[in-house]
Enzyme design. Structure first.
Site, PDB file in Angstrom:
ATOM      1  N   HIS A 267      -1.745  26.880 -53.744  1.00  0.00           N
ATOM      2  CA  HIS A 267      -0.546  26.807 -52.904  1.00  0.00           C
ATOM      3  C   HIS A 267       0.553  26.006 -53.599  1.00  0.00           C
ATOM      4  CE1 HIS A 267       1.976  26.792 -49.501  1.00  0.00           C
ATOM      5  NE2 HIS A 267       1.312  26.002 -48.681  1.00  0.00           N
ATOM      6  N   HIS A 306       3.618  37.654 -56.308  1.00  0.00           N
ATOM      7  CA  HIS A 306       3.656  37.006 -54.997  1.00  0.00           C
ATOM      8  C   HIS A 306       3.005  37.916 -53.977  1.00  0.00           C
ATOM      9  CE1 HIS A 306       5.212  34.869 -51.476  1.00  0.00           C
ATOM     10  NE2 HIS A 306       5.394  33.860 -52.302  1.00  0.00           N
ATOM     11  N   ASP A 362       8.111  29.502 -58.650  1.00  0.00           N
ATOM     12  CA  ASP A 362       7.496  28.485 -59.496  1.00  0.00           C
ATOM     13  C   ASP A 362       7.714  28.700 -60.982  1.00  0.00           C
ATOM     14  OD1 ASP A 362       6.442  26.885 -57.478  1.00  0.00           O
ATOM     15  OD2 ASP A 362       4.856  28.340 -57.122  1.00  0.00           O
TER      16      ASP A 362
HETATM   17  N1  CMC Z   1      -0.595  37.635 -63.937  1.00  0.00           N
HETATM   18  C1  CMC Z   1      -1.309  38.738 -64.285  1.00  0.00           C
HETATM   19  N2  CMC Z   1      -1.770  39.641 -63.415  1.00  0.00           N
HETATM   20  C2  CMC Z   1      -1.497  39.420 -62.114  1.00  0.00           C
HETATM   21  C3  CMC Z   1      -0.753  38.312 -61.679  1.00  0.00           C
HETATM   22  C4  CMC Z   1      -0.294  37.415 -62.651  1.00  0.00           C
HETATM   23  N3  CMC Z   1       0.429  36.333 -62.302  1.00  0.00           N
HETATM   24  N4  CMC Z   1      -0.636  38.340 -60.336  1.00  0.00           N
HETATM   25  C5  CMC Z   1      -1.286  39.449 -59.943  1.00  0.00           C
HETATM   26  N5  CMC Z   1      -1.796  40.099 -61.026  1.00  0.00           N
HETATM   27  C6  CMC Z   1      -2.495  41.373 -61.013  1.00  0.00           C
HETATM   28  C7  CMC Z   1      -3.921  41.225 -60.530  1.00  0.00           C
HETATM   29  O1  CMC Z   1      -4.810  40.976 -61.602  1.00  0.00           O
HETATM   30  C8  CMC Z   1      -4.148  42.561 -59.884  1.00  0.00           C
HETATM   31  O2  CMC Z   1      -4.354  43.505 -60.911  1.00  0.00           O
HETATM   32  P1  CMC Z   1      -5.439  44.692 -60.707  1.00  0.00           P
HETATM   33  O3  CMC Z   1      -4.879  45.529 -59.598  1.00  0.00           O
HETATM   34  O4  CMC Z   1      -5.515  45.374 -62.020  1.00  0.00           O
HETATM   35  O5  CMC Z   1      -6.712  44.009 -60.315  1.00  0.00           O
HETATM   36  C9  CMC Z   1      -2.791  42.892 -59.258  1.00  0.00           C
HETATM   37  O6  CMC Z   1      -1.842  42.211 -60.069  1.00  0.00           O
HETATM   38  C10 CMC Z   1      -2.659  42.452 -57.801  1.00  0.00           C
HETATM   39  O7  CMC Z   1      -3.019  41.069 -57.739  1.00  0.00           O
HETATM   40  P2  CMC Z   1      -3.516  40.323 -56.431  1.00  0.00           P
HETATM   41  O8  CMC Z   1      -4.267  39.105 -56.836  1.00  0.00           O
HETATM   42  O9  CMC Z   1      -4.208  41.296 -55.527  1.00  0.00           O
HETATM   43  O10 CMC Z   1      -2.145  39.947 -55.770  1.00  0.00           O
HETATM   44  P3  CMC Z   1      -1.958  38.906 -54.577  1.00  0.00           P
HETATM   45  O11 CMC Z   1      -0.787  39.376 -53.818  1.00  0.00           O
HETATM   46  O12 CMC Z   1      -3.215  38.672 -53.820  1.00  0.00           O
HETATM   47  O13 CMC Z   1      -1.646  37.554 -55.364  1.00  0.00           O
HETATM   48  C11 CMC Z   1      -0.536  35.690 -56.262  1.00  0.00           C
HETATM   49  C12 CMC Z   1      -0.430  36.897 -55.317  1.00  0.00           C
HETATM   50  C13 CMC Z   1       0.763  34.876 -56.141  1.00  0.00           C
HETATM   51  C14 CMC Z   1      -1.703  34.791 -55.846  1.00  0.00           C
HETATM   52  C15 CMC Z   1      -0.731  36.214 -57.702  1.00  0.00           C
HETATM   53  O14 CMC Z   1       0.345  37.051 -58.070  1.00  0.00           O
HETATM   54  C16 CMC Z   1      -0.886  35.071 -58.703  1.00  0.00           C
HETATM   55  O15 CMC Z   1      -2.005  34.570 -58.875  1.00  0.00           O
HETATM   56  N6  CMC Z   1       0.232  34.635 -59.379  1.00  0.00           N
HETATM   57  C17 CMC Z   1       0.160  33.514 -60.282  1.00  0.00           C
HETATM   58  C18 CMC Z   1       0.176  32.206 -59.504  1.00  0.00           C
HETATM   59  C19 CMC Z   1       1.563  31.900 -58.962  1.00  0.00           C
HETATM   60  O16 CMC Z   1       2.563  31.982 -59.664  1.00  0.00           O
HETATM   61  N7  CMC Z   1       1.609  31.472 -57.683  1.00  0.00           N
HETATM   62  C20 CMC Z   1       2.856  31.060 -57.038  1.00  0.00           C
HETATM   63  C21 CMC Z   1       3.196  31.910 -55.869  1.00  0.00           C
HETATM   64  S1  CMC Z   1       4.877  31.558 -55.296  1.00  0.00           S
HETATM   65  C22 CMC Z   1       4.729  30.060 -54.413  1.00  0.00           C
HETATM   66  C23 CMC Z   1       4.651  30.266 -52.929  1.00  0.00           C
HETATM   67  O17 CMC Z   1       5.558  30.909 -52.363  1.00  0.00           O
HETATM   68  O18 CMC Z   1       3.682  29.757 -52.285  1.00  0.00           O
END
Ligand code: CMC
Length: 437
Positions: A267, A306, A362
């Site tokens: 988070h 995101h 971020d």
């Molecule tokens: N780098 C590489 N691949 C990614 C990333 C990333 N940052 N984010 C998602 N993916 C890929 C993931 O591997 C998956 O690929 P596949 O379909 O081949 O398995 C696909 O994209 C969908 O990912 P997900 O995990 O299902 O997406 P989500 O919506 O559950 O996750 C997230 C959102 C923010 C947790 C994720 O994008 C992430 O881990 N980002 C990096 C951490 C980050 O920057 N977090 C800050 C969020 S903004 C602050 C806030 O508002 O709270």
């Protein structure tokens, strides 16, 4: 014809009409779907609330597909451009922008509450020298409740007002004290002639000079960062604030719970992870190898992607612009070139484009904090300071919402059915061995 959903329960063949209001059906409407008279009715199963609205709210609106973020209807870009953090905090809490006299009164009310009881310094001193500042913050915010026992009167409007003002006002003081403790430096008292952001910078960085005057561009950048982080509807920490608040503790205790939720790396910790990632990459020539590793699934590109924003994060757009202003004052960051090149590659690469991964808030925020001389472990603390205004507005809205009750989710029980207790000597040898291993 009113909006409704018609459902047939194939276990019984019965059909039900569920009213749809504001794009939602009430989960309790499923209770009527019973197979036998003594079953508890159908439940909806939604771990992590992926598609469950836990409240109705009039505070913050997000449209992730269109990259829209509104506080009380006002676009975040306009607030970042024209407002101040304190005015935005007022807006979140009171629902409207303040008139000039309301703004002056609010600023006065916050300013007169920036001091903390001297005893706070004693328990701050009790923390280990390398204690994480976020852990110190959450402990000291929880401890504030011991100084204000009357704050448990949460249905007394006057008490709520004072608690809200105190929390917004004291958060920068406690945050700066945590930083000074971790550096072994004497605490700086608030300077109430300074702005909210200017006072925080003074409490962080003042050394022997009689008055600390922040560089105006830096003070402004910090204030804008505070605006961008002030609220984000029902995220993990806000959900914690509402959930804990629903049992009616004082707001200091509920805010400590929200800070604990924000502390987690999933988070509030991503901005810190971005800086650590850029530090690890180190030089431009190592980018291709890093990107290849991300695409091979070895790690994530921190600061990208995101759950809600699938085209762009409007906060990221504002922050990117601000990074230039800040760096024109602080000097070029060794990471700027790497960050820009990384962003360029990712925005053109099929892997990121097809997954709709864009820079989030971020990607640049940690990087600006670093340019301001703020150490990485303080980044989540910098997030908690402004989010306090959002948490408290959500807390108050929840308390005054007649539809809310103590938060108490159901569960799908998959454990053992009723069975009789077995005395120890009748349990055989295998189970105790397992426990001992
Ligand atoms: N780098 C590489 N691949 C990614 C990333 C990333 N940052 N984010 C998602 N993916 C890929 C993931 O591997 C998956 O690929 P596949 O379909 O081949 O398995 C696909 O994209 C969908 O990912 P997900 O995990 O299902 O997406 P989500 O919506 O559950 O996750 C997230 C959102 C923010 C947790 C994720 O994008 C992430 O881990 N980002 C990096 C951490 C980050 O920057 N977090 C800050 C969020 S903004 C602050 C806030 O508002 O709270």
């Amino acid at each position: 014809m009113p909006d409704s959903l018609t459902v047939t329960d194939n276990r019984t063949g019965r059909t039900y009409d569920l009213p749809i209001e504001n794009g939602a059906v009430h989960a309790t409407a499923f209770n009527a779907m019973q197979v036998t008279e003594d079953d508890h009715g159908l439940m909806v199963y939604d771990p992590a609330f992926l598609n469950t609205a836990s409240c109705s709210s009039r505070i913050t609106f997000i449209d992730g597909d269109r990259g829209i973020l509104l506080y009380r209807g006002y676009p975040i870009e306009q607030l970042a451009e024209h407002s101040t953090f304190l005015e935005t905090a007022y807006l979140l809490i009171h629902g409207e922008l303040p008139s000039p006299s309301e703004a002056a009164a609010f600023e006065h009310d916050i300013t007169i509450h920036t001091m903390v009881h001297e005893n706070v310094k004693s328990f701050m001193d009790g923390f280990h020298h390398d204690a994480h500042p976020m852990a110190m913050l959450l402990s000291t915010v929880g401890a504030l409740s011991t100084f204000y026992p009357e704050s448990t009167n949460i249905y007394d409007e006057e008490q709520r007002r004072i608690s809200i003002n105190r929390l917004i006002a004291k958060m920068p003081t406690l945050a700066a004290f945590a930083y000074r403790h971790s550096r072994g430096l004497p605490y700086n008292y608030p300077d109430n002639d300074l702005s909210f952001a200017g006072n925080f910078l003074s409490m962080m960085f003042k050394m022997v000079e009689p008055r600390y005057q922040a560089v105006p561009e830096i003070e402004h950048a910090l204030d804008v960062l505070f605006i961008l982080h002030a609220d984000h509807e029902q995220n993990c920490s806000t959900n914690a604030m509402r959930g804990v608040g629903s049992s009616h503790p004082d707001p200091y205790s509920a805010t400590a719970a929200a800070i604990a939720a924000l502390y987690g790396p999933l988070h509030g910790g991503a901005n810190e992870a971005v800086v650590r990632m850029l530090t690890r990459i180190g030089t431009l020539d190592r980018l291709p190898e890093f990107i290849a590793g991300v695409k091979a699934g070895k790690e994530r590109l921190m600061g990208f992607g995101h759950r809600v924003y699938k085209n762009f994060d409007p906060r990221g757009v504002v922050i990117k612009r601000m990074a230039d202003q800040v760096l024109s004052v602080t000097g070029v960051s060794p990471f700027l070139q790497i960050a820009r090149e990384l962003e360029k590659i990712a925005l053109e690469d099929e892997y990121f484009v097809s997954r709709r991964l864009y820079p989030n808030v971020d990607f640049y925020s940690g990087f600006i904090y670093q340019a301001l001389g703020i150490p990485v472990e303080m980044f989540p603390v910098l997030f908690a300071i402004p989010r306090t205004a959002g948490w408290l507005s959500q807390w108050e809205e929840s308390l005054l919402d007649n539809e809310q009750k103590i938060a108490r989710p159901k569960q799908v029980y998959l454990g053992a059915a009723t069975r009789d207790y077995t005395p120890m000597h009748e349990r055989g040898v295998s189970r105790p061995q397992v426990l001992a291993s």
